[in-house]
Scaffold this active site. Structure first.
Site, PDB file in Angstrom:
ATOM      1  N   GLY A   1      -6.580 -28.846  21.007  1.00 25.12           N
ATOM      2  CA  GLY A   1      -7.491 -29.706  20.246  1.00 25.12           C
ATOM      3  C   GLY A   1      -7.436 -31.178  20.560  1.00 25.12           C
ATOM      4  O   GLY A   1      -8.415 -31.886  20.375  1.00 25.12           O
TER       5      GLY A   1
ATOM      6  N   GLU B   1      -1.874 -35.544  17.997  1.00 27.10           N
ATOM      7  CA  GLU B   1      -2.541 -34.366  17.417  1.00 27.10           C
ATOM      8  C   GLU B   1      -4.026 -34.634  17.213  1.00 27.10           C
ATOM      9  O   GLU B   1      -4.445 -35.782  17.101  1.00 27.10           O
ATOM     10  CB  GLU B   1      -1.922 -34.035  16.056  1.00 27.10           C
ATOM     11  CG  GLU B   1      -1.075 -32.784  16.005  1.00 27.10           C
ATOM     12  CD  GLU B   1      -1.841 -31.480  16.199  1.00 27.10           C
ATOM     13  OE1 GLU B   1      -2.930 -31.461  16.812  1.00 27.10           O
ATOM     14  OE2 GLU B   1      -1.312 -30.455  15.747  1.00 27.10           O
TER      15      GLU B   1
ATOM     16  N   ASP C   1      -4.105 -31.106   8.840  1.00 32.18           N
ATOM     17  CA  ASP C   1      -4.832 -30.460   7.744  1.00 32.18           C
ATOM     18  C   ASP C   1      -3.813 -30.208   6.627  1.00 32.18           C
ATOM     19  O   ASP C   1      -3.553 -31.085   5.812  1.00 32.18           O
ATOM     20  CB  ASP C   1      -5.460 -29.184   8.320  1.00 32.18           C
ATOM     21  CG  ASP C   1      -6.398 -28.477   7.361  1.00 32.18           C
ATOM     22  OD1 ASP C   1      -6.786 -29.071   6.362  1.00 32.18           O
ATOM     23  OD2 ASP C   1      -6.755 -27.315   7.630  1.00 32.18           O
TER      24      ASP C   1
ATOM     25  N   LYS D   1      -6.928 -34.822   6.899  1.00 30.17           N
ATOM     26  CA  LYS D   1      -7.639 -34.400   5.690  1.00 30.17           C
ATOM     27  C   LYS D   1      -6.658 -34.573   4.535  1.00 30.17           C
ATOM     28  O   LYS D   1      -5.918 -33.643   4.206  1.00 30.17           O
ATOM     29  CB  LYS D   1      -8.051 -32.928   5.796  1.00 30.17           C
ATOM     30  CG  LYS D   1      -9.155 -32.638   6.791  1.00 30.17           C
ATOM     31  CD  LYS D   1      -9.484 -31.148   6.773  1.00 30.17           C
ATOM     32  CE  LYS D   1     -10.516 -30.790   7.799  1.00 30.17           C
ATOM     33  NZ  LYS D   1     -10.677 -29.319   7.947  1.00 30.17           N
TER      34      LYS D   1
ATOM     35  N   PHE E   1     -14.860 -28.403   7.204  1.00 27.87           N
ATOM     36  CA  PHE E   1     -14.539 -27.938   8.541  1.00 27.87           C
ATOM     37  C   PHE E   1     -15.395 -28.678   9.567  1.00 27.87           C
ATOM     38  O   PHE E   1     -16.596 -28.829   9.395  1.00 27.87           O
ATOM     39  CB  PHE E   1     -14.764 -26.426   8.667  1.00 27.87           C
ATOM     40  CG  PHE E   1     -14.162 -25.878   9.919  1.00 27.87           C
ATOM     41  CD1 PHE E   1     -12.797 -25.650  10.005  1.00 27.87           C
ATOM     42  CD2 PHE E   1     -14.949 -25.628  11.038  1.00 27.87           C
ATOM     43  CE1 PHE E   1     -12.224 -25.180  11.169  1.00 27.87           C
ATOM     44  CE2 PHE E   1     -14.378 -25.146  12.212  1.00 27.87           C
ATOM     45  CZ  PHE E   1     -13.017 -24.930  12.276  1.00 27.87           C
ATOM     46  N   ILE E   2     -14.760 -29.138  10.621  1.00 30.09           N
ATOM     47  CA  ILE E   2     -15.464 -29.915  11.645  1.00 30.09           C
ATOM     48  C   ILE E   2     -15.223 -29.340  13.041  1.00 30.09           C
ATOM     49  O   ILE E   2     -14.239 -28.629  13.266  1.00 30.09           O
ATOM     50  CB  ILE E   2     -15.022 -31.392  11.617  1.00 30.09           C
ATOM     51  CG1 ILE E   2     -13.486 -31.488  11.753  1.00 30.09           C
ATOM     52  CG2 ILE E   2     -15.443 -32.101  10.361  1.00 30.09           C
ATOM     53  CD1 ILE E   2     -13.067 -32.685  12.510  1.00 30.09           C
TER      54      ILE E   2
ATOM     55  N   ASP F   1     -12.468 -27.155  17.645  1.00 30.95           N
ATOM     56  CA  ASP F   1     -13.281 -25.955  17.885  1.00 30.95           C
ATOM     57  C   ASP F   1     -13.536 -25.133  16.638  1.00 30.95           C
ATOM     58  O   ASP F   1     -12.816 -25.235  15.642  1.00 30.95           O
ATOM     59  CB  ASP F   1     -12.563 -25.047  18.891  1.00 30.95           C
ATOM     60  CG  ASP F   1     -11.373 -24.330  18.253  1.00 30.95           C
ATOM     61  OD1 ASP F   1     -10.507 -25.022  17.680  1.00 30.95           O
ATOM     62  OD2 ASP F   1     -11.324 -23.088  18.297  1.00 30.95           O
TER      63      ASP F   1
HETATM   64  P1  IMP Z   1      -2.405 -27.587   9.755  1.00 26.71           P
HETATM   65  O1  IMP Z   1      -1.166 -26.892  10.235  1.00 26.71           O
HETATM   66  O2  IMP Z   1      -2.968 -26.904   8.534  1.00 26.71           O
HETATM   67  O3  IMP Z   1      -2.218 -29.056   9.537  1.00 26.71           O
HETATM   68  O4  IMP Z   1      -3.506 -27.346  10.855  1.00 26.71           O
HETATM   69  C1  IMP Z   1      -3.594 -28.115  11.994  1.00 26.71           C
HETATM   70  C2  IMP Z   1      -4.454 -27.450  13.023  1.00 26.71           C
HETATM   71  O5  IMP Z   1      -5.512 -26.698  12.443  1.00 26.71           O
HETATM   72  C3  IMP Z   1      -5.116 -28.474  13.906  1.00 26.71           C
HETATM   73  O6  IMP Z   1      -4.296 -28.812  15.013  1.00 26.71           O
HETATM   74  C4  IMP Z   1      -6.399 -27.793  14.307  1.00 26.71           C
HETATM   75  O7  IMP Z   1      -6.189 -27.035  15.477  1.00 26.71           O
HETATM   76  C5  IMP Z   1      -6.719 -26.860  13.163  1.00 26.71           C
HETATM   77  N1  IMP Z   1      -7.743 -27.421  12.251  1.00 26.71           N
HETATM   78  C6  IMP Z   1      -7.554 -27.929  11.021  1.00 26.71           C
HETATM   79  N2  IMP Z   1      -8.707 -28.339  10.464  1.00 26.71           N
HETATM   80  C7  IMP Z   1      -9.666 -28.094  11.394  1.00 26.71           C
HETATM   81  C8  IMP Z   1     -11.091 -28.329  11.429  1.00 26.71           C
HETATM   82  O8  IMP Z   1     -11.736 -28.840  10.482  1.00 26.71           O
HETATM   83  N3  IMP Z   1     -11.722 -27.959  12.572  1.00 26.71           N
HETATM   84  C9  IMP Z   1     -11.084 -27.398  13.637  1.00 26.71           C
HETATM   85  N4  IMP Z   1      -9.759 -27.166  13.640  1.00 26.71           N
HETATM   86  C10 IMP Z   1      -9.054 -27.515  12.533  1.00 26.71           C
END
Ligand code: IMP
Length: 179
Positions: free
Chosen positions: A48, A102, A106, A134, A155-156, A162
């Site tokens: 990403g 990164e 999220d 976020k 979601f983006i 992606d």
């Molecule tokens: P976390 O472990 O929940 O913080 O997720 C992080 C990962 O989730 C990021 O590195 C992204 O690959 C994916 N991700 C989180 N939100 C989005 C989104 O809105 N669009 C696309 N990928 C996302």
């Protein structure tokens, strides 16, 4: 192109490239100022962050190294909660100033996992640079020093991010349309 369709979802443009690059430049300026003389090692988290990493690194003017790691935590639009390391870290991190690069924080679980993993390898310090946060979704307490943009809990795709593998190539960021 204001609207795109990826598989079953429609997305509308929400952050244009020009605005993204303005914020990426600001983050680069902060890193250049804060980490001068520290020869940081930037660790870019694939897939990403590839676009963010390229644009950020073009603006980093201090001596530095860059390497890449790969993790997967997402299937479709909902977090599985499972964080898998796909490609490990091969560099010697002992005594190094490390900057994790990164795409988006999220829940923060992926970042926490990275910090835990890297922390066992004796770095002097670890900093976090992320394109997006976020804040409403954060589940863990992270010190995110370098964040280009904070966004709502939608979601983006685009600019490296992606939906089911598609959409990474767009230069702008698009937000899902809830129909
Ligand atoms: P976390 O472990 O929940 O913080 O997720 C992080 C990962 O989730 C990021 O590195 C992204 O690959 C994916 N991700 C989180 N939100 C989005 C989104 O809105 N669009 C696309 N990928 C996302």
């Amino acid at each position: 192109m204001n609207t795109i369709q990826i598989k079953d979802k429609r997305f509308t443009v929400s952050i244009k490239e020009e605005e993204i690059l303005k914020e990426v430049s600001r983050v680069a300026d902060e890193i250049n100022r804060d980490l001068a003389g520290k020869n940081p090692l930037f660790l870019s988290v694939l897939n990403g962050s590839f676009m963010f990493t390229a644009d950020l690194m073009k603006r980093i003017t201090i001596p530095c190294e860059i390497s890449f790691v790969k993790l997967a935590s997402y299937q479709g639009v909902s977090s599985t909660g499972a964080v898998k390391e796909v490609i490990g870290i091969n560099e010697d991190l002992s005594g190094r100033t490390v900057v994790i690069v990164e795409d988006i924080v999220d829940t923060g679980l992926t970042m926490q996992r990275l910090l835990d993993t890297l922390g066992t390898r004796g770095p002097k310090e670890i900093h976090i640079a992320t394109l997006l946060v976020k804040p409403e979704k954060l589940k863990v307490d992270l010190n995110i020093e370098y964040a280009a943009m904070r966004i709502p809990n939608d979601f983006i795709v685009g600019y490296g991010l992606d939906y089911d593998g598609f959409g990474r190539n767009y230069k702008d960021i698009y937000t899902v349309v809830n129909e």
